[in-house]
Design a protein around this motif. Structure first.
Motif, PDB file in Angstrom:
ATOM      1  N   VAL A   1      -4.108 -16.030  -6.533  1.00  0.00           N
ATOM      2  CA  VAL A   1      -4.132 -14.575  -6.683  1.00  0.00           C
ATOM      3  C   VAL A   1      -4.848 -13.931  -5.491  1.00  0.00           C
ATOM      4  O   VAL A   1      -4.425 -12.902  -4.968  1.00  0.00           O
TER       5      VAL A   1
ATOM      6  N   GLU B   1      -4.953 -15.241  -2.579  1.00  0.00           N
ATOM      7  CA  GLU B   1      -4.007 -15.410  -1.482  1.00  0.00           C
ATOM      8  C   GLU B   1      -2.930 -14.323  -1.525  1.00  0.00           C
ATOM      9  O   GLU B   1      -2.517 -13.812  -0.486  1.00  0.00           O
ATOM     10  N   ALA B   2      -2.517 -13.963  -2.749  1.00  0.00           N
ATOM     11  CA  ALA B   2      -1.528 -12.894  -2.876  1.00  0.00           C
ATOM     12  C   ALA B   2      -2.095 -11.601  -2.283  1.00  0.00           C
ATOM     13  O   ALA B   2      -1.394 -10.881  -1.573  1.00  0.00           O
ATOM     14  N   GLY B   3      -3.366 -11.338  -2.565  1.00  0.00           N
ATOM     15  CA  GLY B   3      -4.002 -10.158  -1.993  1.00  0.00           C
ATOM     16  C   GLY B   3      -3.942 -10.188  -0.475  1.00  0.00           C
ATOM     17  O   GLY B   3      -3.566  -9.214   0.171  1.00  0.00           O
ATOM     18  N   GLN B   4      -4.275 -11.353   0.082  1.00  0.00           N
ATOM     19  CA  GLN B   4      -4.215 -11.484   1.544  1.00  0.00           C
ATOM     20  C   GLN B   4      -2.796 -11.314   2.048  1.00  0.00           C
ATOM     21  O   GLN B   4      -2.548 -10.642   3.042  1.00  0.00           O
ATOM     22  N   ALA B   5      -1.844 -11.932   1.341  1.00  0.00           N
ATOM     23  CA  ALA B   5      -0.460 -11.909   1.810  1.00  0.00           C
ATOM     24  C   ALA B   5       0.109 -10.495   1.812  1.00  0.00           C
ATOM     25  O   ALA B   5       1.046 -10.206   2.558  1.00  0.00           O
ATOM     26  N   PHE B   6      -0.432  -9.622   0.965  1.00  0.00           N
ATOM     27  CA  PHE B   6       0.050  -8.241   0.974  1.00  0.00           C
ATOM     28  C   PHE B   6      -0.797  -7.362   1.880  1.00  0.00           C
ATOM     29  O   PHE B   6      -0.667  -6.144   1.869  1.00  0.00           O
ATOM     30  N   GLY B   7      -1.684  -7.995   2.659  1.00  0.00           N
ATOM     31  CA  GLY B   7      -2.408  -7.264   3.701  1.00  0.00           C
ATOM     32  C   GLY B   7      -3.671  -6.563   3.229  1.00  0.00           C
ATOM     33  O   GLY B   7      -4.132  -5.637   3.876  1.00  0.00           O
ATOM     34  N   ALA B   8      -4.231  -7.007   2.089  1.00  0.00           N
ATOM     35  CA  ALA B   8      -5.466  -6.369   1.623  1.00  0.00           C
ATOM     36  C   ALA B   8      -6.653  -6.848   2.457  1.00  0.00           C
ATOM     37  O   ALA B   8      -6.710  -8.009   2.839  1.00  0.00           O
TER      38      ALA B   8
END
Lengths: 300, 351
Positions: A195, A197-204
């Motif tokens: 989760v 990583e998902a934040g990172q992957a969406f550029g957060a």
């Protein structure tokens, strides 16, 4: 043989050694700090004292009967009518003892100390979760803080602040903080890495990941930590009665010194009632966090 | 147009990675590196993906495919080599620039969905737009469109725990689609789903892709899935063992490693009429039923069975290319006849 060894150790180890100096060092440090940082101590004292006095005055402003109803209402809002009934009866009993004012004093001390401990613990926990080095350094310090008997804190605190309510609260803040730090760190570290990583992957940004993903997901664990903080604060505040912390602690200390069983029992009962109130209300709030609700929904 | 270019890309984990890359470049296989403490995950990848293509990276666990996909959006830094997205070299980007790239150009779908459990379906889908600072009204509106697109209309207010696995992954897909990036990275996106749901999701992805024309990098360990979804497939085991279309790989496996993989593939779902047809040596084809050259073999069965004559395979201009016979189909569905040991009869036909 044993006798021989004993003599050997005495002659070659213990006798040549000077007196154990750690305690003396601590004492000279405390004396030095008292003078060097006097501005800090007077400042924190005035600050904590004003907050405590304000809260205490508002808790004692209304008649105790009305306050019992207010506490029951808080319990209702946090959890439900069953807890409201329990708290209502409990608080009624506390108001029936001659120590209602002292109960409110103790509650004020617990609330102020727990608030400050939380304000320190959560940022420290965040720091420790983001940084291995901080975590490694902090762990033994927290162990030390938590295992040192509560009484021992009272000594330096009294040297810094004299006796009274504020030194009691300071000792309490130090004593009750560790579980807050630990469980904040634990909760943040346990957040599902995919989760994050998902934040990172969406550029957060790291700050957004912390605020929108990690903290909400760690909140139930952090709340469990705060619950422990409050419980430890309550136990320490009672011990602080020894140094003139006031409240139920002072009643219990005087009951102990004069062997007044009835007095001690009544005051002890009020402590238990406060503990139930604080613990269950915190639990109720923890169950209301969005993540805890989602988990409950999943279990259905 | 090339949407994504990867050039001599290496990723080696552990201390001494650079030296390991030098050895790998010199041709040392990854299990014979002098430093045993390093792990070479991605070795010498060089390929391009054109815009609108579905590119599948297929490999077993430990083949470096997850590492590869995380390099494509900068979650993992390459040890050597370059990655270009729309002509921009990822290595030249600052941290901030990298975040902007992830917000605007590349989104990702995760194996275990990676949804926020405390947020509703709609809020989860809007996450990428929220990070992009789109105002609330607009982002919820766009999220709603994406939710409809993946067929979850009506489920907007539910929490992820209230959905089945397949529905949760649709939320993950909708979240990536709502971000409206050209490139979509899908990391084992369907691997955690039940077989039936998985096929459903594959069909849905194909259908969406025909509408949206995204550039997709899809990671999987399932070759059937790879062949169903991919325009081109890269079979990886650290290095790229073979890169080509499903048919190219089936008909001409590059080495034993690839050949072993394709042994279990359902070839009838990959091969087309053109791939299984034989030259027709007679002259009269007037009575034969015709089929297009790009029809899959699975779709030929009924026609083949209902006629005693062979089927005539024709191209776009209806010119005859060859014929399909039951024997020809059976032969092409068994891998042994295709590579290595051709049967005498087949030899004779070629001559």
């Amino acid at each position: 043989m044993i006798e021989y060894l004993r003599n050997w150790f005495w002659t070659y180890v213990w006798k040549p050694l000077p007196d154990m100096p750690f305690g003396d060092w601590m004492e000279s440090f405390v004396r030095w700090a008292r003078d060097a940082w006097s501005v800090f101590f007077t400042g924190t004292e005035a600050f904590l004292d004003s907050i405590y006095t304000g809260l205490n005055a508002s808790l004692l402003f209304l008649p105790s009967g009305l306050m019992v109803l207010i506490f029951a209402a808080i319990a209702w809002a946090a959890k439900g009518w069953k807890l409201a009934a329990t708290v209502g009866i409990g608080m009624f009993v506390a108001a029936w003892t001659p120590y209602w004012d002292e109960t409110m004093d103790t509650l004020s001390m617990v609330v102020v100390a727990a608030l400050f401990a939380t304000a320190l613990a959560i940022p420290l926990g965040i720091l420790a979760s983001e940084n291995r080095a901080v975590s490694t350094v902090m762990r033994p310090v927290l162990d030390f803080m938590q295992t040192l008997p509560g009484f021992v804190y009272l000594l330096p605190v009294v040297m810094f602040y004299g006796i009274g309510v504020v030194p009691g609260m300071i000792a309490t803040i130090v004593f009750c903080m560790p579980p807050g730090v630990r469980l904040t760190e634990l909760g943040l570290r346990q957040v599902d890495s995919e989760v994050v990583e998902a934040g990172q992957a969406f550029g957060a940004s790291p700050a957004k990941i912390l605020a929108r993903i990690k903290l909400p997901l760690a909140l139930p664990t952090i709340m469990a930590g705060l619950n422990q903080v409050i419980m430890l604060a309550l136990s320490m505040v009672v011990i602080a009665g020894i140094v003139g912390g006031g409240g139920l602690g002072s009643i219990i200390v005087s009951a102990l010194s004069r062997l007044e069983m009835a007095q001690g029992f009544n005051a002890g009962l009020a402590v238990v009632i406060l503990a139930i109130f604080l613990d269950r209300v915190m639990q109720g709030l923890a169950e209301r966090t969005p993540v805890a609700r989602a988990v409950e929904l999943a279990a259905r | 147009m090339s949407a994504l270019t990867v050039d001599s890309l290496y990723k080696v984990f552990g201390k001494g990675a650079q030296q390991a890359v030098a050895e790998l470049e010199a041709g040392v296989p990854r299990d014979q590196l002098s430093n045993k403490k390093v792990t070479a995950a991605v070795i010498d990848h060089t390929w391009e993906i054109t815009a609108g293509e579905t590119f599948v990276v297929m490999g077993l666990s430990g083949s470096g495919k997850s590492t590869l996909i995380r390099m494509l959006n900068g979650l993992i830094e390459p040890t050597a080599g370059t990655i270009q997205i729309d002509g921009v070299d990822l290595g030249s980007l600052s941290k901030r620039g990298m975040r902007e790239l992830r917000r605007d150009k590349v989104s990702m779908v995760f194996q275990h969905f990676a949804l926020l459990p405390h947020r509703s379906v709609l809020e989860n889908v809007a996450f990428g737009l929220e990070i992009r600072r789109l105002n609330k009204v607009d982002r919820l509106e766009r999220a709603k469109e994406a939710v409809e697109l993946v067929g979850l209309g009506g489920e907007e207010d539910k929490l992820p725990v209230q959905l089945s696995g397949g529905m949760r992954q649709r939320v993950g897909l909708a979240r990536a689609l709502a971000a409206d990036t050209e490139i979509l990275l899908m990391d084992e996106a369907f691997s955690a789903l039940d077989p039936l749901i998985r096929q459903e999701m594959q069909d849905q992805l194909l259908e969406l892709q025909s509408k949206l024309g995204k550039t997709i990098v899809f990671i999987t360990h399932d070759l059937n899935e790879a062949m169903k979804i991919g325009d081109r497939i890269a079979i990886c085991d650290g290095v790229v063992k073979q890169l080509g279309t499903a048919e190219e790989i089936l008909m001409n496996p590059a080495d034993d490693y690839v050949a072993e993989f394709i042994a279990d593939v359902d070839r009838s779902r990959v091969l087309t009429a053109e791939a299984v047809m034989e030259p027709y040596r007679g002259s009269d084809t007037s009575g034969f039923a015709t089929v297009d050259h790009d029809v899959l073999v699975t779709e030929l069965y009924d026609q083949v069975l209902s006629s005693d004559d062979p089927l005539l395979v024709v191209d776009e201009r209806s010119d005859p290319l060859g014929v399909v016979t039951p024997k020809g189909i059976l032969k092409s569905l068994s891998p042994e006849t295709e590579h290595g040991h051709p049967e005498p009869e087949e030899e004779a036909q070629r001559a």
